[in-house]
Design a protein around this motif. Sequence first.
Motif, PDB file in Angstrom:
ATOM      1  N   ARG B 230      46.513  28.295  36.097  1.00 35.66           N
ATOM      2  CA  ARG B 230      45.659  28.641  37.235  1.00 35.66           C
ATOM      3  C   ARG B 230      45.144  30.068  37.138  1.00 35.66           C
ATOM      4  NH1 ARG B 230      48.616  28.899  41.363  1.00 35.66           N
ATOM      5  NH2 ARG B 230      50.555  28.017  40.551  1.00 35.66           N
ATOM      6  N   SER B 231      45.654  30.818  36.189  1.00 40.65           N
ATOM      7  CA  SER B 231      45.158  32.175  35.939  1.00 40.65           C
ATOM      8  C   SER B 231      44.067  32.183  34.867  1.00 40.65           C
ATOM      9  CB  SER B 231      46.299  33.091  35.479  1.00 40.65           C
ATOM     10  OG  SER B 231      47.292  33.144  36.480  1.00 40.65           O
ATOM     11  N   ASN B 232      43.793  31.013  34.299  1.00 39.34           N
ATOM     12  CA  ASN B 232      42.753  30.904  33.283  1.00 39.34           C
ATOM     13  C   ASN B 232      41.461  30.503  33.991  1.00 39.34           C
ATOM     14  OD1 ASN B 232      40.943  29.268  31.601  1.00 39.34           O
ATOM     15  ND2 ASN B 232      42.432  29.581  29.989  1.00 39.34           N
ATOM     16  N   ARG B 233      40.440  31.359  33.884  1.00 36.48           N
ATOM     17  CA  ARG B 233      39.273  31.121  34.746  1.00 36.48           C
ATOM     18  C   ARG B 233      38.540  29.827  34.417  1.00 36.48           C
ATOM     19  NH1 ARG B 233      34.966  35.316  32.129  1.00 36.48           N
ATOM     20  NH2 ARG B 233      36.248  35.715  30.319  1.00 36.48           N
ATOM     21  N   TYR B 307      52.313  38.463  45.768  1.00 36.36           N
ATOM     22  CA  TYR B 307      52.407  38.511  44.308  1.00 36.36           C
ATOM     23  C   TYR B 307      52.409  39.974  43.861  1.00 36.36           C
ATOM     24  CZ  TYR B 307      51.469  33.534  43.600  1.00 36.36           C
ATOM     25  OH  TYR B 307      51.555  32.167  43.578  1.00 36.36           O
ATOM     26  N   PRO B 308      53.139  40.277  42.784  1.00 38.15           N
ATOM     27  CA  PRO B 308      52.999  41.624  42.214  1.00 38.15           C
ATOM     28  C   PRO B 308      51.522  41.858  41.878  1.00 38.15           C
ATOM     29  CG  PRO B 308      54.758  40.406  41.126  1.00 38.15           C
ATOM     30  CD  PRO B 308      54.056  39.437  42.034  1.00 38.15           C
ATOM     31  N   LYS B 309      51.065  43.085  42.057  1.00 36.62           N
ATOM     32  CA  LYS B 309      49.649  43.380  41.868  1.00 36.62           C
ATOM     33  C   LYS B 309      49.159  42.882  40.503  1.00 36.62           C
ATOM     34  CE  LYS B 309      46.615  47.318  42.883  1.00 36.62           C
ATOM     35  NZ  LYS B 309      45.622  46.945  41.920  1.00 36.62           N
ATOM     36  N   GLY B 310      48.060  42.147  40.520  1.00 38.25           N
ATOM     37  CA  GLY B 310      47.461  41.669  39.274  1.00 38.25           C
ATOM     38  C   GLY B 310      48.096  40.409  38.715  1.00 38.25           C
ATOM     39  N   ALA B 311      49.173  39.915  39.366  1.00 38.66           N
ATOM     40  CA  ALA B 311      49.864  38.748  38.831  1.00 38.66           C
ATOM     41  C   ALA B 311      49.476  37.465  39.567  1.00 38.66           C
ATOM     42  CB  ALA B 311      51.378  38.944  38.913  1.00 38.66           C
TER      43      ALA B 311
END
Lengths: 198, 347
Positions: B230-233, B307-311
């Motif tokens: 889900r982090s893959n655009r 979420y941790p920033k950027g994660a």
Amino acid sequence: MARVKFLCDADRCIECNACVTACKNEHEVPWGINRRRVVTINDGKPGERSVSMACMHCTDAPCAAVCPVNCFQTTADGIVLHSKELCIGCGYCFYACPFGAPQYPKVTNFGSRGKMDKCTYCAGGPDDKPGKAEYERYGANRLAEGKLPICAEMCSTKALLAGDGEIIAQIYKERVLKRGYGSGAWGWQTAYRETVAL
Amino acid sequence: MANQGAFDIVTLRAADGPAKGDYYGLPWPCWGTPEIKHPGTHTLYNTNLHVKDGGGTFRARFGVDREGESLLAYNSWSKGSEITSGYPEFTYGVLKQLGWDKDLTGKERATIEKIGGAAPDGVGWAVDLSGGIIRVCLEHGVMAYGNAKARAIAWNLPDPVPVHREPIYTIRPDLVAKYPTLPDARQFRMLNAGLTHQKSAVDRGLAKDFPIVLTSGRLVEYEGGGEETRSNRWLAELQQDMFVEINPADAAARGVQDGGWVWVLGPEDGSKARVKALVTERVGKGVAFMPFHFAGYFQGVDQRGNYPKGADPIVLGESVNTVTTYGYDPVTNMHEGKVTLCQIRAA
Ligand code: SF4
Ligand code: SF4
């Protein structure tokens, strides 16, 4: 020179979207713009079918016929390329295209939709030499490297075929003969004014 | 992709170039050290090929005999095998019995003896860090993991042959008396109280309030819990919403529209998940499906800020396991995510 075409064998396509993902990755196509997409009909019913669709690179392309600034040109291989230098984002080609291929980066109530974007058959653009400038405007130019479109190369079932129209028609015919059924070369009549005789 | 053109489309092996001889993608298992240049295994247990060419046998995983019957292969071995019968997993001791230990290099032998300490003969191929046992086996055309038969009776499992057992939360409580789940038991360090839960669900008549069978599964775009995919655009764009797939009859009875928001209510602790409805006939009447690749919403509330920033992945959604229920596999303790009950309401 060969006349290149796309053929999607709807009896094989499994709606995996590998073609869509390969296209987006190869050309860095932004979120919301789809040069290729998979359309599924009768979803969840017997007879469900999926077809992978992009610009078909039509014979006598309807988009070219309506463009007020003559953006479009057809290469010797039959690929319909579109110049982002000339494009004024009027959106006429979207209305003319029977496949919904043209995409625009902007949505506004008035004025320009931005430069139209569509499948280039992985052949880059008409203005530039292969390289960084061309990549940024049109995406990868695989044809210049002697490679076929990445969508068909990556198709998990080889439903999507790209290449010399006569060869891919022959492959499709052999498949249909072997398995005994075929729902036809979808879009060929509209795009190429011919069909694959079986 | 650089060498894609070198691979034969039928055999899947590269004819030339830097990948010469390899199967496409070096499919598992790819035996031994990199120097061995094993091509990978295109089809498991293919006895028509030499083990150096991706051939293989069936692993001797369950001992060599049981109740007086051999568990090793009968009349079957891989092409070019020097042993033309079944054989057990290889250890240093087995190599010695065959006189093949003399093919080990001094370094390999030293490593094996170091690992084995007082009992080096017991060192098996799987713990031999030198890779020597595997290498010598490949040279003799045999599989280090042995050559045995598959089994249909898994005698070390609670049900050696699978039998029907009703789910803990079942739509058919009338069948529980005849097909109960396994008795409560301590497994690993935990109590697995499946039967107590099953009985309680039946006694409380839960199926009346939660009349839809809920199952969970995969989407082609995502993998596992989905945080990476889900982090893959490219993938995230293809599946932007967590959903529940329900049958048109169940949707109509609840005033649920395709693409509309619904609450899926689980039978434990008032659990609920707010997701979109996908109305199709792919699921039967009385059955609902939810993918298990989503997280980041909990009972209707966006958790992006936690979420941790950027994660934080591009796409978030309710986790199906918010509404799935008690139940653990007796052998692995894997939780029951495949069958439970739910109720669905338009949100
Ligand atoms: S598919 Fe559409 S965009 Fe492509 S050539 Fe035909 S009309 Fe033009
Ligand atoms: S990759 Fe092939 S099978 Fe998958 S969606 Fe595209 S055309 Fe269909």
